[in-house]
Design an enzyme around this catalytic site. Sequence first.
Site, PDB file in Angstrom:
ATOM      1  N   CYS A 114      -3.198   1.626  -9.317  1.00  0.00           N
ATOM      2  CA  CYS A 114      -4.114   1.606  -8.113  1.00  0.00           C
ATOM      3  C   CYS A 114      -4.784   2.968  -8.071  1.00  0.00           C
ATOM      4  O   CYS A 114      -6.061   2.943  -7.481  1.00  0.00           O
ATOM      5  CB  CYS A 114      -3.199   1.529  -7.038  1.00  0.00           C
ATOM      6  SG  CYS A 114      -2.294  -0.120  -6.914  1.00  0.00           S
ATOM      7  N   HIS A 276      -7.780   3.585  -1.057  1.00  0.00           N
ATOM      8  CA  HIS A 276      -7.251   2.220  -2.052  1.00  0.00           C
ATOM      9  C   HIS A 276      -7.001   1.465  -1.218  1.00  0.00           C
ATOM     10  O   HIS A 276      -6.164   1.593  -0.045  1.00  0.00           O
ATOM     11  CB  HIS A 276      -6.303   2.774  -2.892  1.00  0.00           C
ATOM     12  CG  HIS A 276      -5.426   1.582  -3.537  1.00  0.00           C
ATOM     13  ND1 HIS A 276      -6.252   0.530  -4.067  1.00  0.00           N
ATOM     14  CD2 HIS A 276      -4.338   1.267  -3.492  1.00  0.00           C
ATOM     15  CE1 HIS A 276      -5.233  -0.285  -4.583  1.00  0.00           C
ATOM     16  NE2 HIS A 276      -3.952   0.049  -4.248  1.00  0.00           N
ATOM     17  N   ASN A 306      -5.734  -6.762  -2.502  1.00  0.00           N
ATOM     18  CA  ASN A 306      -5.679  -5.612  -3.130  1.00  0.00           C
ATOM     19  C   ASN A 306      -6.292  -5.690  -4.683  1.00  0.00           C
ATOM     20  O   ASN A 306      -5.428  -6.363  -5.566  1.00  0.00           O
ATOM     21  CB  ASN A 306      -4.307  -5.112  -3.243  1.00  0.00           C
ATOM     22  CG  ASN A 306      -3.900  -3.644  -4.072  1.00  0.00           C
ATOM     23  OD1 ASN A 306      -4.574  -3.068  -4.839  1.00  0.00           O
ATOM     24  ND2 ASN A 306      -2.802  -3.296  -3.886  1.00  0.00           N
TER      25      ASN A 306
HETATM   26  C1  LIG Z   1       5.069  -6.259   0.380  1.00  0.00           C
HETATM   27  C2  LIG Z   1       4.967  -6.044   2.043  1.00  0.00           C
HETATM   28  C3  LIG Z   1       3.770  -6.775   2.635  1.00  0.00           C
HETATM   29  C4  LIG Z   1       6.158  -6.677   2.414  1.00  0.00           C
HETATM   30  O1  LIG Z   1       6.304  -6.510   3.908  1.00  0.00           O
HETATM   31  P1  LIG Z   1       7.760  -6.250   4.586  1.00  0.00           P
HETATM   32  O2  LIG Z   1       7.604  -6.358   6.093  1.00  0.00           O
HETATM   33  O3  LIG Z   1       8.321  -4.684   3.587  1.00  0.00           O
HETATM   34  O4  LIG Z   1       8.865  -7.495   3.848  1.00  0.00           O
HETATM   35  P2  LIG Z   1      10.076  -7.388   3.067  1.00  0.00           P
HETATM   36  O5  LIG Z   1       9.754  -7.145   1.370  1.00  0.00           O
HETATM   37  O6  LIG Z   1      11.138  -6.513   3.721  1.00  0.00           O
HETATM   38  O7  LIG Z   1      10.456  -8.790   3.255  1.00  0.00           O
HETATM   39  C5  LIG Z   1      10.573  -9.276   4.546  1.00  0.00           C
HETATM   40  C6  LIG Z   1      10.856 -10.939   4.454  1.00  0.00           C
HETATM   41  O8  LIG Z   1       9.743 -11.408   4.164  1.00  0.00           O
HETATM   42  C7  LIG Z   1      10.111 -12.507   3.008  1.00  0.00           C
HETATM   43  N1  LIG Z   1       8.584 -12.504   2.113  1.00  0.00           N
HETATM   44  C8  LIG Z   1       8.206 -11.759   1.316  1.00  0.00           C
HETATM   45  N2  LIG Z   1       7.011 -12.252   0.636  1.00  0.00           N
HETATM   46  C9  LIG Z   1       6.486 -13.164   1.541  1.00  0.00           C
HETATM   47  C10 LIG Z   1       5.650 -14.025   1.674  1.00  0.00           C
HETATM   48  N3  LIG Z   1       4.476 -13.773   0.979  1.00  0.00           N
HETATM   49  N4  LIG Z   1       5.307 -14.934   2.831  1.00  0.00           N
HETATM   50  C11 LIG Z   1       6.600 -15.106   3.531  1.00  0.00           C
HETATM   51  N5  LIG Z   1       7.710 -14.319   3.482  1.00  0.00           N
HETATM   52  C12 LIG Z   1       7.744 -13.140   2.499  1.00  0.00           C
HETATM   53  C13 LIG Z   1      11.144 -11.651   2.162  1.00  0.00           C
HETATM   54  O9  LIG Z   1      11.835 -12.452   1.263  1.00  0.00           O
HETATM   55  C14 LIG Z   1      11.825 -11.278   3.331  1.00  0.00           C
HETATM   56  O10 LIG Z   1      12.786 -12.202   3.520  1.00  0.00           O
HETATM   57  P3  LIG Z   1      14.290 -12.066   4.172  1.00  0.00           P
HETATM   58  O11 LIG Z   1      14.180 -11.023   5.220  1.00  0.00           O
HETATM   59  O12 LIG Z   1      14.702 -13.340   4.438  1.00  0.00           O
HETATM   60  O13 LIG Z   1      14.758 -11.359   2.794  1.00  0.00           O
HETATM   61  C15 LIG Z   1       5.034  -4.582   2.339  1.00  0.00           C
HETATM   62  O14 LIG Z   1       6.418  -3.979   1.986  1.00  0.00           O
HETATM   63  C16 LIG Z   1       3.907  -3.848   1.587  1.00  0.00           C
HETATM   64  O15 LIG Z   1       2.899  -3.859   1.870  1.00  0.00           O
HETATM   65  N6  LIG Z   1       4.303  -2.826   0.982  1.00  0.00           N
HETATM   66  C17 LIG Z   1       3.341  -2.031   0.222  1.00  0.00           C
HETATM   67  C18 LIG Z   1       3.146  -2.871  -0.827  1.00  0.00           C
HETATM   68  C19 LIG Z   1       1.774  -2.251  -1.742  1.00  0.00           C
HETATM   69  O16 LIG Z   1       0.908  -1.638  -1.185  1.00  0.00           O
HETATM   70  N7  LIG Z   1       1.785  -2.523  -3.022  1.00  0.00           N
HETATM   71  C20 LIG Z   1       0.606  -2.069  -3.757  1.00  0.00           C
HETATM   72  C21 LIG Z   1       0.751  -0.565  -4.008  1.00  0.00           C
HETATM   73  S1  LIG Z   1      -0.838  -0.001  -4.476  1.00  0.00           S
END
Ligand SMILES: CC(C)(COP(=O)(O)OP(=O)(O)OC[C@H]1O[C@@H](n2cnc3c(N)ncnc32)[C@H](O)[C@@H]1OP(=O)(O)O)[C@@H](O)C(=O)NCCC(=O)NCCS
Length: 349
Positions: A114, A276, A306
């Site tokens: 990224c 980003h 992204n």
């Molecule tokens: C990935 C991201 C959106 C997930 O959101 P979050 O609120 O942290 O969610 P979690 O990973 O804790 O998951 C919460 C629940 O949603 C579920 N879940 C994950 N992806 C899902 C999707 N696409 N649709 C529905 N549910 C989903 C998980 O399985 C989890 O379920 P559970 O509670 O039953 O275990 C968030 O963490 C994020 O954006 N992080 C930064 C990622 C990023 O920027 N990456 C690129 C870096 S440059």
Amino acid sequence: MRRSKIAGIGKYLPENIVSNKDLTRYMDTSDEWIQERTGIRERRYAHRTGETTTTMAVEASRIAIERAGIQPTDIDFIVFATLSPDYYFPGCGVLLQRAMKMNEIGALDVRNQCSGFIYALSVADQFIKTGMYRNILVVGSEKHSFGLDFSTRGRNVSVIFGDGAGAVVLQPTEKADQGIFSTHLHSDGESAEILAMFNPGTHANHWTPNELASFNKAELGDMFMSHEMIEKAQNFPNMDGPAVFKKAVVKFPEVIMEALAANHLQPKDIDMLIPHQANLRISQFVQQKLGLRDDQVHNNIQQYGNTTAASVPIALCEAWEQGKIKEGNLVCLAAFGSGFTWGSALLRW
Ligand SMILES: CC(C)(COP(=O)(O)OP(=O)(O)OC[C@H]1O[C@@H](n2cnc3c(N)ncnc32)[C@H](O)[C@@H]1OP(=O)(O)O)[C@@H](O)C(=O)NCCC(=O)NCCS
């Protein structure tokens, strides 16, 4: 020492729009979940066989080169950032050189995910400053749609990423108060496995107690990629989303403040911040932390997802095309991602 300026900029987004609802055909997810957690409404996917990371880069580069008022044969160095290259090797730089019929110039590939574009820009900036090159093509391009797990197992990663390309031509500037003031690059490999694609690779499960790859028992070879790895879905990217989020919201503001402090400036002086496009919530957190108004930040993750190394040049190009960046404006670019690596660039347009 001379400074470098962005003399031309271009972007390319594939035609194919994939909405959150479209993704529900393949995995258990919902438009509400994706929008609430990431801000993303839709993303673009490249044509499965008709487009590659390099062909998208060609489209963006053509526009950047034309806007710089030069020809592809005037380019004297290429810096190409991507994590989704056409080939494992050689890198996309040489494919771009070939496709655009450029001279036998140097072509460097950057692998910083990224923050790849900021790293690439910083490298190019040094070559301009020293006078070694005069027209450097800096590219970020990604075709994520080829390598994601579109089953429910991979939904936390696959809903986030999209395809696209952005490019700039960097040239020396004669104007005193124009161009790139400084770039700031960082890394912390402590959490390298938190956001990573392990295979194919030579790690041999060396770095973690977890089995990241299943190897067969051959005496020689067969460790780079095995049928077992594919059967166990070990060929897809992995991400601990919450861990990435926590680190990103600290490092983004930090590296932006570092750029401002190095130039005796403050957040209020920024005309346009191009973060980003990792997650709209991360960008909003950064905006709030720095006390910036909405018109000081450009986000487009809602439309494109992204796009990793392509996200900064695509957003920068779009903001400029929309008239949000004008000559003399102070522009800050910042990125954070896998590695972890992060960085910023401060420039006057
Ligand atoms: C990935 C991201 C959106 C997930 O959101 P979050 O609120 O942290 O969610 P979690 O990973 O804790 O998951 C919460 C629940 O949603 C579920 N879940 C994950 N992806 C899902 C999707 N696409 N649709 C529905 N549910 C989903 C998980 O399985 C989890 O379920 P559970 O509670 O039953 O275990 C968030 O963490 C994020 O954006 N992080 C930064 C990622 C990023 O920027 N990456 C690129 C870096 S440059």
